[in-house]
Design an enzyme around this catalytic site. Structure first.
Site, PDB file in Angstrom:
ATOM      1  N   GLU A  91       0.844  -1.190   0.000  1.00 27.62           N
ATOM      2  CA  GLU A  91       0.000   0.000   0.000  1.00 27.62           C
ATOM      3  C   GLU A  91       0.881   1.243   0.000  1.00 27.62           C
ATOM      4  OE1 GLU A  91      -2.238   1.165   3.492  1.00 27.62           O
ATOM      5  OE2 GLU A  91      -1.072  -0.200   4.748  1.00 27.62           O
ATOM      6  N   ASP A 195      17.550  -0.919  10.786  1.00 26.97           N
ATOM      7  CA  ASP A 195      18.177  -0.020   9.809  1.00 26.97           C
ATOM      8  C   ASP A 195      17.457   1.324   9.832  1.00 26.97           C
ATOM      9  OD1 ASP A 195      19.830   0.912   7.792  1.00 26.97           O
ATOM     10  OD2 ASP A 195      18.757  -0.113   6.176  1.00 26.97           O
TER      11      ASP A 195
END
Length: 287
Positions: A91, A195
């Site tokens: 999405e 990260d």
């Protein structure tokens, strides 16, 4: 985007894509916004031989974070191989401009993620990737040995093999282990994004924080915070909110440098010698 790939996505999702817009910001993959008459989708395409594996573990990481129900991630719709490479569809979250209140919300939610632990070990159920580089996650009940064996040593070896570091730059494994043992506290394994730089979160136009592009594993919660500070840092409201749950502890600044060393080694291996000076400075300072 190639016409054949566009048609393949239309077939798989039963949609009619009216517009394809290239998006900036990705160092590893090409990114696109796909628009239909009523919906928007985000698409990543990577032509590397490991692309499907990379996208599969990214999908698994997004779903693992989402399943905690403490912070949002985009819903993944497709993760498919190509004749060369792979693509990922999820999405599309339209980004807004994050306010201080929304950055504080991100800080609270990240702390909640770090407090969500169902693990007795550091690591993860599978290996995954940091950028396009392999990231090992062999389980270990001791954080220091995990960090040395699964984070620092593999990146150091890659840097030596690629002639980005010289043997003379590298401390012994014993020195790495002793320093980490002395500086790392005993801590519960925390579920990490893995990260978390400024390009791997977004706040929607509705003010809702999302995490994207994880390199998920269980580790020390300070690792994510160290990464947020590596390339300029987040808004101070984020840190104030986070520290309501995890107050600063002794030697956190020193650990920040050692945790940032991993990401600097990754950047050295991915992007070259411009990161050499930062890597060498931390190695020299602590090891």
């Amino acid at each position: 985007m190639q016409k054949e790939l566009k048609a393949h996505i239309e077939y798989l999702l039963c949609i009619n894509i009216q517009k394809v817009q290239s998006l900036s910001g990705g160092d590893i993959s090409q990114a696109y916004l796909l628009e239909t008459e009523t919906e928007h989708f985000f698409c990543k395409v990577n032509r590397d031989g490991n692309a499907h594996k990379m996208f599969l573990v990214e999908k698994a990481g997004l779903e693992a974070i989402s399943n905690t129900q403490v912070i949002a991630t985009p819903n993944v719709l497709l993760c498919e191989p190509l004749e060369k490479g792979a693509f990922l569809i999820m999405e599309y979250i339209k980004p807004g401009r994050a306010s201080q209140a929304e950055m504080a919300q991100l800080g609270h939610q990240l702390a909640a993620l770090h407090q969500f632990s169902k693990s007795d070990y550091y690591g993860w159920e599978t290996d995954n990737f940091i950028g396009s580089l392999p990231q090992g996650n062999s389980p270990n009940t001791d954080w220091g040995p995990f960090y040395v064996q699964e984070r620092l040593l593999p990146q150091i070896k890659t840097a030596i093999d690629n002639k980005q570091l010289d043997i003379s730059d590298i401390p012994s494994e014993t020195k790495l282990s002793v320093t980490c043992k002395n500086l790392f506290p005993k801590t519960e394994p925390a579920l990490l994004h893995g990260d978390l730089w400024g390009g791997n979160y977004l706040v929607s136009q509705g003010g809702k924080p999302y995490l994207i592009d994880p390199a998920i594993y269980y580790g020390h919660h300070e690792v994510d915070i160290a990464m947020t500070r590596l390339f300029g840092g987040f808004d101070s409201s984020f840190y104030h909110a986070y520290q309501e749950h995890f107050p600063k502890e002794p030697f956190e600044d020193e650990r920040r440098d050692i945790y940032q060393l991993y990401y600097l080694l990754v950047h050295l291996n991915l992007f070259g010698r411009s990161y050499y000076g930062s890597v060498k400075a931390i190695l020299k300072r602590y090891f």
